[in-house]
Design an enzyme around this catalytic site. Structure first.
Site, PDB file in Angstrom:
ATOM      1  N   ASP A  27     -29.515 -71.326 -73.419  1.00  0.00           N
ATOM      2  CA  ASP A  27     -29.638 -70.069 -74.158  1.00  0.00           C
ATOM      3  C   ASP A  27     -31.002 -69.987 -74.844  1.00  0.00           C
ATOM      4  O   ASP A  27     -31.562 -71.009 -75.233  1.00  0.00           O
ATOM      5  CB  ASP A  27     -28.511 -70.000 -75.210  1.00  0.00           C
ATOM      6  N   GLY A  30     -34.896 -65.414 -73.716  1.00  0.00           N
ATOM      7  CA  GLY A  30     -35.447 -64.140 -74.186  1.00  0.00           C
ATOM      8  C   GLY A  30     -36.172 -64.313 -75.515  1.00  0.00           C
ATOM      9  O   GLY A  30     -37.286 -63.815 -75.707  1.00  0.00           O
ATOM     10  N   ARG A  40     -39.214 -60.851 -71.093  1.00  0.00           N
ATOM     11  CA  ARG A  40     -38.064 -61.745 -70.942  1.00  0.00           C
ATOM     12  C   ARG A  40     -38.143 -62.566 -69.641  1.00  0.00           C
ATOM     13  O   ARG A  40     -37.725 -63.715 -69.598  1.00  0.00           O
ATOM     14  CB  ARG A  40     -36.758 -60.938 -70.959  1.00  0.00           C
ATOM     15  N   HIS A  44     -37.346 -66.593 -68.627  1.00  0.00           N
ATOM     16  CA  HIS A  44     -36.474 -67.128 -67.575  1.00  0.00           C
ATOM     17  C   HIS A  44     -37.258 -68.057 -66.638  1.00  0.00           C
ATOM     18  O   HIS A  44     -36.742 -69.081 -66.208  1.00  0.00           O
ATOM     19  CB  HIS A  44     -35.826 -65.992 -66.786  1.00  0.00           C
ATOM     20  N   SER A  72     -23.701 -65.643 -66.429  1.00  0.00           N
ATOM     21  CA  SER A  72     -22.276 -65.475 -66.691  1.00  0.00           C
ATOM     22  C   SER A  72     -21.801 -64.161 -66.087  1.00  0.00           C
ATOM     23  O   SER A  72     -22.607 -63.257 -65.823  1.00  0.00           O
ATOM     24  CB  SER A  72     -22.009 -65.483 -68.197  1.00  0.00           C
ATOM     25  N   LEU A 138     -26.312 -87.599 -58.261  1.00  0.00           N
ATOM     26  CA  LEU A 138     -25.935 -86.611 -59.270  1.00  0.00           C
ATOM     27  C   LEU A 138     -25.196 -85.428 -58.639  1.00  0.00           C
ATOM     28  O   LEU A 138     -25.625 -84.896 -57.613  1.00  0.00           O
ATOM     29  CB  LEU A 138     -27.210 -86.088 -59.962  1.00  0.00           C
ATOM     30  N   SER A 203     -18.804 -69.157 -75.120  1.00  0.00           N
ATOM     31  CA  SER A 203     -19.139 -68.016 -74.257  1.00  0.00           C
ATOM     32  C   SER A 203     -18.492 -68.078 -72.870  1.00  0.00           C
ATOM     33  O   SER A 203     -19.163 -67.846 -71.855  1.00  0.00           O
ATOM     34  CB  SER A 203     -20.660 -67.879 -74.111  1.00  0.00           C
TER      35      SER A 203
HETATM   36  C1  FPP Z   1     -30.131 -67.363 -71.575  1.00  0.00           C
HETATM   37  O1  FPP Z   1     -31.220 -66.830 -72.266  1.00  0.00           O
HETATM   38  C2  FPP Z   1     -30.470 -67.562 -70.194  1.00  0.00           C
HETATM   39  C3  FPP Z   1     -29.907 -66.919 -69.114  1.00  0.00           C
HETATM   40  C4  FPP Z   1     -28.837 -65.919 -69.218  1.00  0.00           C
HETATM   41  C5  FPP Z   1     -30.385 -67.150 -67.763  1.00  0.00           C
HETATM   42  C6  FPP Z   1     -30.628 -68.605 -67.437  1.00  0.00           C
HETATM   43  C7  FPP Z   1     -31.353 -68.654 -66.174  1.00  0.00           C
HETATM   44  C8  FPP Z   1     -32.304 -69.560 -65.862  1.00  0.00           C
HETATM   45  C9  FPP Z   1     -32.721 -70.671 -66.739  1.00  0.00           C
HETATM   46  C10 FPP Z   1     -33.006 -69.458 -64.579  1.00  0.00           C
HETATM   47  C11 FPP Z   1     -32.172 -69.529 -63.320  1.00  0.00           C
HETATM   48  C12 FPP Z   1     -31.322 -70.706 -63.174  1.00  0.00           C
HETATM   49  C13 FPP Z   1     -31.502 -71.741 -62.301  1.00  0.00           C
HETATM   50  C14 FPP Z   1     -30.461 -72.812 -62.200  1.00  0.00           C
HETATM   51  C15 FPP Z   1     -32.689 -71.857 -61.463  1.00  0.00           C
HETATM   52  P1  FPP Z   1     -31.113 -65.353 -72.830  1.00  0.00           P
HETATM   53  O2  FPP Z   1     -31.790 -64.435 -71.877  1.00  0.00           O
HETATM   54  O3  FPP Z   1     -29.701 -65.033 -73.140  1.00  0.00           O
HETATM   55  O4  FPP Z   1     -31.974 -65.517 -74.129  1.00  0.00           O
HETATM   56  P2  FPP Z   1     -31.811 -64.702 -75.499  1.00  0.00           P
HETATM   57  O5  FPP Z   1     -30.421 -64.979 -75.996  1.00  0.00           O
HETATM   58  O6  FPP Z   1     -32.876 -65.313 -76.354  1.00  0.00           O
HETATM   59  O7  FPP Z   1     -32.059 -63.260 -75.168  1.00  0.00           O
END
Ligand code: FPP
Length: 249
Positions: A27, A30, A40, A44, A72, A138, A203
């Site tokens: 998390d 962003g 954002r 990522h 999710s 793994l 979550s």
């Molecule tokens: C949470 O940050 C992150 C996500 C919902 C996306 C996670 C995705 C990746 C790390 C990249 C793809 C995955 C792989 C396995 C290659 P947020 O956007 O909710 O951040 P915020 O809460 O600060 O807005």
């Protein structure tokens, strides 16, 4: 069971208990980007680098199973461009890193709903899983389009169908039956759930499987995840007194 020759020495050096299975709620991508005046998407992208770091650390420290919450079922509520971008990152990650992960004996499983994913991505997921299925190192589980309540609903339907067809006696249903019908069938339950960015929630992540997991929350945003954060989380886990409902002996 996998063998990890590096494990004993690292454990001994640092006095750490190594969880068999770590689940991670990644998390704060962003917020990480916003703090730097970036979009954002940049958060990522930096998040994928942190994914590479935690996979390397899990291998180095001898973790058996690592489950990463990547998208999710609720994340569809994000702007379509952001959803497309995250899908592109996953697609690129599983294709560009596949050979290296395969060489490292990593077995990849992608859990979550396949419906709603375009056919090309479903094909890639299938290829990645079958290519690495016989690996014994793994277990890297990527939870994508995943929601624990939906997973439990799907397991319940599958069990109900077996009862209706006479294949299963309702009185024989126990916890193991449920576990076998979840997406994580065959994997150990997580010992440690780690969430970054200071939020303290599950979550809808691995709700059934986390019944006895230790929960560790760290302040760092996901793109800032590194070995120092990892070791701090392991220290916190090591200090916990896991009784599984019993008493200390
Ligand atoms: C949470 O940050 C992150 C996500 C919902 C996306 C996670 C995705 C990746 C790390 C990249 C793809 C995955 C792989 C396995 C290659 P947020 O956007 O909710 O951040 P915020 O809460 O600060 O807005």
């Amino acid at each position: 069971m996998s063998t990890h020759p590096a494990t004993a020495s690292i454990e001994a050096q640092r006095g750490l208990k190594i969880p068999r299975h770590i689940g991670v709620i990644m998390d704060g991508n962003g917020r990480w980007a916003k703090q730097r005046g970036l979009g954002r998407s940049e958060g990522h992208k930096a998040g994928v680098e942190a994914v590479r770091r935690i996979v390397a650390l899990a291998i180095e420290y001898g973790v058996d199973c690592l489950t990463l919450f990547s998208f999710s079922a609720e994340n569809w509520r994000r702007p379509p461009d952001e959803v497309r971008f995250i899908f592109g990152l996953l697609r690129r990650f599983v294709t560009s890193d596949l050979e290296r992960l395969h060489d490292q004996n990593v077995r990849i499983r992608i859990i979550g709903g396949r419906e709603g994913l375009e056919r090309g991505l479903r094909g890639i997921i299938h290829d990645v899983e079958s290519r690495t299925a016989a690996n014994t190192g793994l277990d890297l589980v990527i939870a994508f389009n995943y929601g624990a309540k939906t997973e439990i609903v799907n397991a319940t339907r599958a069990i109900a169908r077996k009862v209706a067809s006479g294949e299963l006696d309702p009185d024989s249903i126990d916890e193991a039956t449920i576990a076998r019908h979840l997406d994580t069938s065959g994997l150990p339950d997580p010992d440690l759930i780690l969430r970054t960015s200071g939020e303290m929630r599950l979550s809808n992540f691995l709700l059934w499987q986390s019944a006895y997991a230790e929960l560790v929350f760290v302040e760092e945003n996901w793109p800032d995840f590194d070995e120092a954060v990892f070791v701090r989380a392991l220290k916190s886990y090591t200090a916990r007194d896991r009784r599984f409902g019993g008493v200390r002996t």
